[in-house]
Write a protein that holds these residues in place. Structure first.
Motif, PDB file in Angstrom:
ATOM      1  N   ASP A 189       0.811  -1.222   0.000  1.00 47.28           N
ATOM      2  CA  ASP A 189       0.000   0.000   0.000  1.00 47.28           C
ATOM      3  C   ASP A 189       0.841   1.267   0.000  1.00 47.28           C
ATOM      4  OD1 ASP A 189      -2.121  -1.708   0.094  1.00 47.28           O
ATOM      5  OD2 ASP A 189      -2.519  -1.430   2.223  1.00 47.28           O
ATOM      6  N   ASP A 190       2.041   1.191   0.565  1.00 46.68           N
ATOM      7  CA  ASP A 190       2.898   2.372   0.634  1.00 46.68           C
ATOM      8  C   ASP A 190       3.671   2.619  -0.652  1.00 46.68           C
ATOM      9  OD1 ASP A 190       4.292   0.037   1.023  1.00 46.68           O
ATOM     10  OD2 ASP A 190       5.308   0.689   2.857  1.00 46.68           O
ATOM     11  N   LEU A 191       3.697   1.643  -1.569  1.00 44.37           N
ATOM     12  CA  LEU A 191       4.441   1.799  -2.821  1.00 44.37           C
ATOM     13  C   LEU A 191       3.546   1.886  -4.057  1.00 44.37           C
ATOM     14  CD1 LEU A 191       7.445  -0.664  -2.299  1.00 44.37           C
ATOM     15  CD2 LEU A 191       7.470   1.826  -2.150  1.00 44.37           C
ATOM     16  N   LEU A 192       2.412   1.232  -4.017  1.00 45.99           N
ATOM     17  CA  LEU A 192       1.557   1.198  -5.206  1.00 45.99           C
ATOM     18  C   LEU A 192       1.124   2.583  -5.693  1.00 45.99           C
ATOM     19  CD1 LEU A 192      -0.668  -1.929  -4.510  1.00 45.99           C
ATOM     20  CD2 LEU A 192       1.185  -1.696  -6.173  1.00 45.99           C
ATOM     21  N   PRO A 193       0.828   3.544  -4.798  1.00 47.95           N
ATOM     22  CA  PRO A 193       0.424   4.866  -5.298  1.00 47.95           C
ATOM     23  C   PRO A 193       1.494   5.565  -6.133  1.00 47.95           C
ATOM     24  CG  PRO A 193      -0.231   4.608  -3.010  1.00 47.95           C
ATOM     25  CD  PRO A 193       0.664   3.448  -3.331  1.00 47.95           C
ATOM     26  N   SER A 194       2.747   5.146  -5.995  1.00 48.99           N
ATOM     27  CA  SER A 194       3.826   5.778  -6.764  1.00 48.99           C
ATOM     28  C   SER A 194       3.728   5.456  -8.252  1.00 48.99           C
ATOM     29  CB  SER A 194       5.189   5.311  -6.243  1.00 48.99           C
ATOM     30  OG  SER A 194       5.428   3.949  -6.590  1.00 48.99           O
ATOM     31  N   GLY A 195       3.039   4.356  -8.579  1.00 50.03           N
ATOM     32  CA  GLY A 195       2.965   3.928  -9.973  1.00 50.03           C
ATOM     33  C   GLY A 195       4.259   3.333 -10.495  1.00 50.03           C
ATOM     34  N   LYS A 196       5.202   3.036  -9.587  1.00 48.58           N
ATOM     35  CA  LYS A 196       6.519   2.555 -10.012  1.00 48.58           C
ATOM     36  C   LYS A 196       6.711   1.056  -9.825  1.00 48.58           C
ATOM     37  CE  LYS A 196       8.596   6.961  -8.633  1.00 48.58           C
ATOM     38  NZ  LYS A 196       9.554   7.588  -7.704  1.00 48.58           N
ATOM     39  N   VAL A 197       5.767   0.371  -9.207  1.00 46.68           N
ATOM     40  CA  VAL A 197       5.894  -1.072  -9.016  1.00 46.68           C
ATOM     41  C   VAL A 197       5.579  -1.754 -10.343  1.00 46.68           C
ATOM     42  CG1 VAL A 197       5.072  -3.098  -7.771  1.00 46.68           C
ATOM     43  CG2 VAL A 197       5.260  -0.888  -6.586  1.00 46.68           C
ATOM     44  N   ALA A 198       6.523  -2.530 -10.850  1.00 50.31           N
ATOM     45  CA  ALA A 198       6.350  -3.140 -12.178  1.00 50.31           C
ATOM     46  C   ALA A 198       6.954  -4.536 -12.203  1.00 50.31           C
ATOM     47  CB  ALA A 198       7.013  -2.264 -13.246  1.00 50.31           C
ATOM     48  N   TYR A 199       6.345  -5.399 -12.985  1.00 49.19           N
ATOM     49  CA  TYR A 199       6.872  -6.751 -13.156  1.00 49.19           C
ATOM     50  C   TYR A 199       7.887  -6.786 -14.289  1.00 49.19           C
ATOM     51  CZ  TYR A 199       3.577  -8.842  -9.898  1.00 49.19           C
ATOM     52  OH  TYR A 199       2.900  -9.197  -8.757  1.00 49.19           O
ATOM     53  N   VAL A 200       8.991  -7.489 -14.048  1.00 54.92           N
ATOM     54  CA  VAL A 200      10.038  -7.646 -15.055  1.00 54.92           C
ATOM     55  C   VAL A 200       9.429  -8.200 -16.337  1.00 54.92           C
ATOM     56  CG1 VAL A 200      12.155  -8.885 -15.644  1.00 54.92           C
ATOM     57  CG2 VAL A 200      11.841  -7.985 -13.329  1.00 54.92           C
ATOM     58  N   GLY A 201       9.791  -7.603 -17.459  1.00 50.81           N
ATOM     59  CA  GLY A 201       9.299  -8.052 -18.749  1.00 50.81           C
ATOM     60  C   GLY A 201       8.110  -7.272 -19.264  1.00 50.81           C
ATOM     61  N   THR A 202       7.509  -6.444 -18.417  1.00 54.18           N
ATOM     62  CA  THR A 202       6.379  -5.633 -18.862  1.00 54.18           C
ATOM     63  C   THR A 202       6.881  -4.323 -19.463  1.00 54.18           C
ATOM     64  OG1 THR A 202       6.136  -4.530 -16.716  1.00 54.18           O
ATOM     65  CG2 THR A 202       4.919  -6.591 -17.046  1.00 54.18           C
ATOM     66  N   LYS A 203       6.021  -3.653 -20.207  1.00 54.99           N
ATOM     67  CA  LYS A 203       6.425  -2.400 -20.831  1.00 54.99           C
ATOM     68  C   LYS A 203       6.833  -1.330 -19.814  1.00 54.99           C
ATOM     69  CE  LYS A 203       3.991  -2.934 -25.225  1.00 54.99           C
ATOM     70  NZ  LYS A 203       2.931  -2.379 -26.127  1.00 54.99           N
ATOM     71  N   PRO A 204       6.096  -1.169 -18.692  1.00 53.57           N
ATOM     72  CA  PRO A 204       6.548  -0.173 -17.703  1.00 53.57           C
ATOM     73  C   PRO A 204       7.932  -0.476 -17.144  1.00 53.57           C
ATOM     74  CG  PRO A 204       4.256  -0.736 -17.327  1.00 53.57           C
ATOM     75  CD  PRO A 204       4.772  -1.707 -18.349  1.00 53.57           C
ATOM     76  N   ALA A 205       8.215  -1.767 -16.893  1.00 51.87           N
ATOM     77  CA  ALA A 205       9.534  -2.144 -16.379  1.00 51.87           C
ATOM     78  C   ALA A 205      10.615  -1.865 -17.416  1.00 51.87           C
ATOM     79  CB  ALA A 205       9.551  -3.609 -15.971  1.00 51.87           C
ATOM     80  N   GLU A 206      10.369  -2.238 -18.653  1.00 52.56           N
ATOM     81  CA  GLU A 206      11.354  -2.026 -19.710  1.00 52.56           C
ATOM     82  C   GLU A 206      11.614  -0.535 -19.927  1.00 52.56           C
ATOM     83  OE1 GLU A 206      13.122  -4.446 -21.086  1.00 52.56           O
ATOM     84  OE2 GLU A 206      12.058  -5.797 -19.751  1.00 52.56           O
ATOM     85  N   ALA A 207      10.562   0.276 -19.859  1.00 51.15           N
ATOM     86  CA  ALA A 207      10.734   1.721 -20.037  1.00 51.15           C
ATOM     87  C   ALA A 207      11.564   2.309 -18.910  1.00 51.15           C
ATOM     88  CB  ALA A 207       9.370   2.404 -20.108  1.00 51.15           C
ATOM     89  N   ALA A 208      11.327   1.855 -17.675  1.00 47.34           N
ATOM     90  CA  ALA A 208      12.093   2.354 -16.530  1.00 47.34           C
ATOM     91  C   ALA A 208      13.563   1.950 -16.638  1.00 47.34           C
ATOM     92  CB  ALA A 208      11.484   1.821 -15.232  1.00 47.34           C
TER      93      ALA A 208
END
Length: 199
Positions: free
Chosen positions: A76-95
């Motif tokens: 709950d303390d990290l999800l609002p940041s929008g930065k939690v991402a699974y390896v291999g997904t587009k958000p992770a690759e972009a980061a």
């Protein structure tokens, strides 16, 4: 403690300049290990990430999880940041593409491959690599913790990952001393960051 034989560090590849980038991606897969849930390394990795979001959210591009591992506990303390991402997904690759540093809070996980502890893209993209060092008790008590040859090989291989890191963040003065004396890590690459977690 008997130190490991000193080996020359591989020459780092040139780091490309990445303007306006959030510089760090944090490997949070340690919080997905059921045996650690709510305690030990998992707790420290989670609370370190939460503290980063409170104090310097600009430093972190993403907190990475593994889609093939069990889901983590409450975030709950990290999800609002929008930065939690699974390896291999587009958000992770972009980061990863815009980051300059990959940080591994738990590099000595015998159940993970070396490629998971230090992903190949770290060197391919010329990223800096940092780790958190907790202790080297198994190295000092090999007769107790590393009696099996295969386990000993896996552990020693992960120590090489720690030894070759660009920066080692030790959780205590004792851990820093172990890293310097047993692994030959220069003091300039090792910093004590403490191990405090919430009550």
């Amino acid at each position: 403690m008997t130190g490991m034989a000193a080996r020359p560090r591989p020459r780092p590849r040139p780091r490309p300049k990445r303007r306006g980038a959030a510089p760090v991606v944090v490997d949070l897969r340690a919080i997905q290990i059921p045996d650690y849930r709510g305690r030990g390394i998992e707790r420290r990795a989670h609370e370190e990430a939460a503290a980063l979001e409170r104090v310097r959210p600009d430093l972190v591009a993403a907190y990475l999880l593994d889609p093939t591992w069990p889901p983590p506990g409450a975030l709950d303390d990290l999800l609002p940041s929008g930065k939690v991402a699974y390896v291999g997904t587009k958000p992770a690759e972009a980061a990863i593409a815009r980051a300059c540093v990959f940080h591994c809070p738990s590099p000595i996980e015998l159940g993970r491959t070396i490629a998971q502890v230090r992903p190949p893209f770290v060197d391919h993209l010329g990223m800096r690599y940092s780790v958190t060092a907790h202790d080297l008790i198994p190295l000092r008590r090999r007769d107790v913790y590393l009696e099996h040859p295969a386990q000993r090989r896996r552990y020693m291989a992960r120590l090489e990952v720690v030894r070759s890191a660009d920066a080692v963040l030790a959780v205590s003065q004792a851990a820093a001393a172990d890293v310097r004396e047993a692994l030959g890590v220069e003091a300039s690459r090792c910093a004590v960051v403490g191990s405090g977690v919430s009550a």
